[in-house]
Write an enzyme that holds these catalytic residues in place. Structure first.
Site, PDB file in Angstrom:
ATOM      1  CG  HIS A 265      -1.813   1.149   1.372  1.00 27.59           C
ATOM      2  ND1 HIS A 265      -3.137   1.099   1.027  1.00 27.59           N
ATOM      3  CD2 HIS A 265      -1.595   2.411   1.812  1.00 27.59           C
ATOM      4  CE1 HIS A 265      -3.694   2.291   1.239  1.00 27.59           C
ATOM      5  NE2 HIS A 265      -2.777   3.104   1.726  1.00 27.59           N
ATOM      6  CD  GLU A 266       1.401   3.587   3.731  1.00 24.70           C
ATOM      7  OE1 GLU A 266       1.588   4.671   3.149  1.00 24.70           O
ATOM      8  OE2 GLU A 266       0.344   3.331   4.352  1.00 24.70           O
ATOM      9  CG  HIS A 269       0.222   6.261  -0.534  1.00 27.65           C
ATOM     10  ND1 HIS A 269      -0.779   7.060  -1.045  1.00 27.65           N
ATOM     11  CD2 HIS A 269      -0.359   5.528   0.463  1.00 27.65           C
ATOM     12  CE1 HIS A 269      -1.918   6.815  -0.382  1.00 27.65           C
ATOM     13  NE2 HIS A 269      -1.689   5.885   0.531  1.00 27.65           N
ATOM     14  CD  GLU A 295      -5.738   5.319   0.480  1.00 22.26           C
ATOM     15  OE1 GLU A 295      -4.799   6.116   0.726  1.00 22.26           O
ATOM     16  OE2 GLU A 295      -5.869   4.237   1.072  1.00 22.26           O
TER      17      GLU A 295
HETATM   18 ZN    ZN Z   1      -3.094   5.184   1.933  1.00 22.75          ZN
END
Ligand code: ZN
Length: 502
Positions: A265-266, A269, A295
């Site tokens: 997830h990160e 980003h 996101e």
């Molecule tokens: Zn996030």
């Protein structure tokens, strides 16, 4: 000639950028390595840098430069770098010039102290201990909104900061539309016997978990010459320049999903920020364009890619090898079902893709009520429990897994903090659909552990432009239409119809 004016503007923006990045570095340290004794001074230092950045940015000289540059801007195409820099800087300037620097300092100092108090209050299940802080945060958030009079809902200016162009009413309408599709889907799935996800909760040594996650994001295209990963309580991404974009994770040895999916997830980003045109360094263009678009990138790499069947057909043997003997009796199909188990649960960050948005929607509604003054902070824990009971049929045993679970309200402001998650889910599917249209071979590449084509499409259509375009403009340009929920609903239906034989 306008070049000297533009050069002067860029010079001033560079100073603001550097002050903000220095504050980010202090924040990163606060959330990773700082001993608790550093908290008070750190709060003051972060607030000071924020105040200095704010003063420099809202200096009237910047306003004059922006005025002087109007004819030059008008002579350029809308999407040229210079015109975009002037346009976006002016938008930010006109917004921030309304907010006094002393307020910014007070807001940030309080947010930093409140965060520190939350790190102690959550494990102690002590909502009462942070309640006065949260009340002040609510006052601050209202005050911030009131620097932008003329709104139709008090949350509008705060939502606009995170997701430019969105308002309480437009988000509400979108969420209602989505809810109509999601609730029956959640019901149909949870009427069936739950997937067996016990394989996820075996013993997975920390070092091997971290190595495995890092190995995958290296293959995704996360650039370790411009980043690193450290441990924290609440995973996040941060950057200090376009050459230093870091991620954090946390590890539970009895849960293979926590660190792994937070890393994916990160990294999503971070890859967005890493893909921004390096020419924008030191300017307001060198940021992701909105919370929702940001996101979308984390959810795309975490879920659409990282929880897909093809992905695990390739990586599962490597996972088995990384934890010798642990998963020998578990088939890839069982593992795939386990990591995509849908269930009504209490914790947002652990929620599956299907129920996740229900967690977001109830937080969004509570934020609106708090800001409107129709819900008092002292009644928040009960309101929280009521909504969980109503929307998910569950009640948390205590506030730790209730109203204290998310850092957002305790480390920032109230209003605009949550809608971006669901906007991101919606956009992730819309962008992925557009990438697939251009390159139908992407799923088969993912099943071979190859991500270049997808990463390249995202770099060209999403990452490169940084904040040059608004979320709406970017989505139109990348997909040919404004934000639509249909690709997301179609994605969920197809995936979960297969998983749950709907
Ligand atoms: Zn996030």
């Amino acid at each position: 000639m306008s070049e000297p004016k533009l050069a002067e503007l860029k010079q001033r923006l560079q100073v603001v950028f550097d002050l903000n990045m220095a504050a980010s570095l202090l924040g990163w340290d606060q959330n990773t390595y700082m001993p608790p004794g550093g908290a008070e001074a750190r709060a003051r230092q972060i607030a000071l840098l924020g105040q200095l950045a704010h003063e420099r940015f809202t200096d009237e000289a910047v306003g004059h430069l922006l005025d002087d540059l109007r004819p030059y801007e008008a002579s350029l195409p809308y999407d040229s770098d210079d015109a975009s820099l002037i346009r976006v800087t002016r938008r930010d300037y006109e917004r921030l010039v309304r907010v006094p620097a002393t307020f910014v300092a007070e807001f940030n100092a309080h947010a930093s102290r409140s965060y520190q108090a939350w790190t102690e209050a959550r494990p102690a299940n002590n909502f009462a201990g942070v309640r006065p802080m949260l009340e002040k945060t609510l006052d601050h958030s209202r005050q911030l909104a009131d620097y932008f009079p003329g709104y139709s809902h008090i949350a509008d200016p705060l939502i606009d900061f995170a997701d430019y162009g969105m308002k309480a009413e437009s988000v509400r309408a979108l969420f209602a539309q989505l809810r109509e599709q999601l609730v029956p889907l959640v019901q149909a799935i949870t009427n069936q016997p739950p997937a067996d996800d016990s394989c996820i909760r075996r013993h997975y040594p920390e070092d091997a978990q971290l190595r495995f996650g890092l190995d995958i994001i290296r293959q995704y295209g996360y650039d370790f010459t411009r980043g690193r990963q450290d441990k924290t309580h609440h995973p996040f991404m941060t950057k200090f320049s376009l050459g230093d974009i870091r991620i954090t994770t946390r590890v539970k040895e009895n849960d293979i999903g926590d660190a792994l999916f937070s890393t994916l997830h990160e990294a999503g980003h971070a890859m967005y920020e890493m893909g921004i045109d390096p020419a924008y360094e030191g300017t307001p263009l060198a940021n992701g364009t909105s919370a929702g678009v940001h996101e979308s990138q984390s959810r795309l790499w975490e879920n659409i890619v990282g929880r897909s069947r093809g992905f695990w057909e390739h990586f599962y043997p490597q996972l088995q090898a990384a934890f010798p003997g642990t998963l020998d009796d578990v088939s890839v199909d069982t593992f795939y079902r386990a990591i995509n188990k849908v269930q009504k649960s209490l914790i947002r960050v652990d929620a599956d893709e299907v129920t996740y948005n229900l967690h977001v929607m109830l937080r969004f509604d509570l934020e609106l009520q708090l800001l409107e003054g129709t819900l008092a902070v002292r009644d928040l824990p009960e309101a929280w429990q009521d909504r969980y009971d109503h929307d998910l049929g569950l009640t948390a045993p205590d506030d730790r897994d209730g109203v204290l679970q998310d850092v957002h309200w305790y480390g920032g402001g109230i209003g605009g903090a949550f809608q971006g998650y669901t906007l991101g889910n919606i956009l992730s599917a819309q962008y992925y659909e557009a990438a697939l249209k251009a390159h139908p071979n992407i799923p088969s590449e993912i099943a071979q552990g190859k991500f270049d084509t997808l990463h390249g499409w995202l770099r060209d259509h999403i990452y490169r432009s940084g904040s040059k375009f608004t979320a709406n403009e970017l989505t139109e340009r990348a997909t040919g239409s404004p934000l639509r929920i249909e690709p997301y609903i179609a994605y969920l239906r197809a995936k979960y119809a297969d998983l749950y034989a709907l």
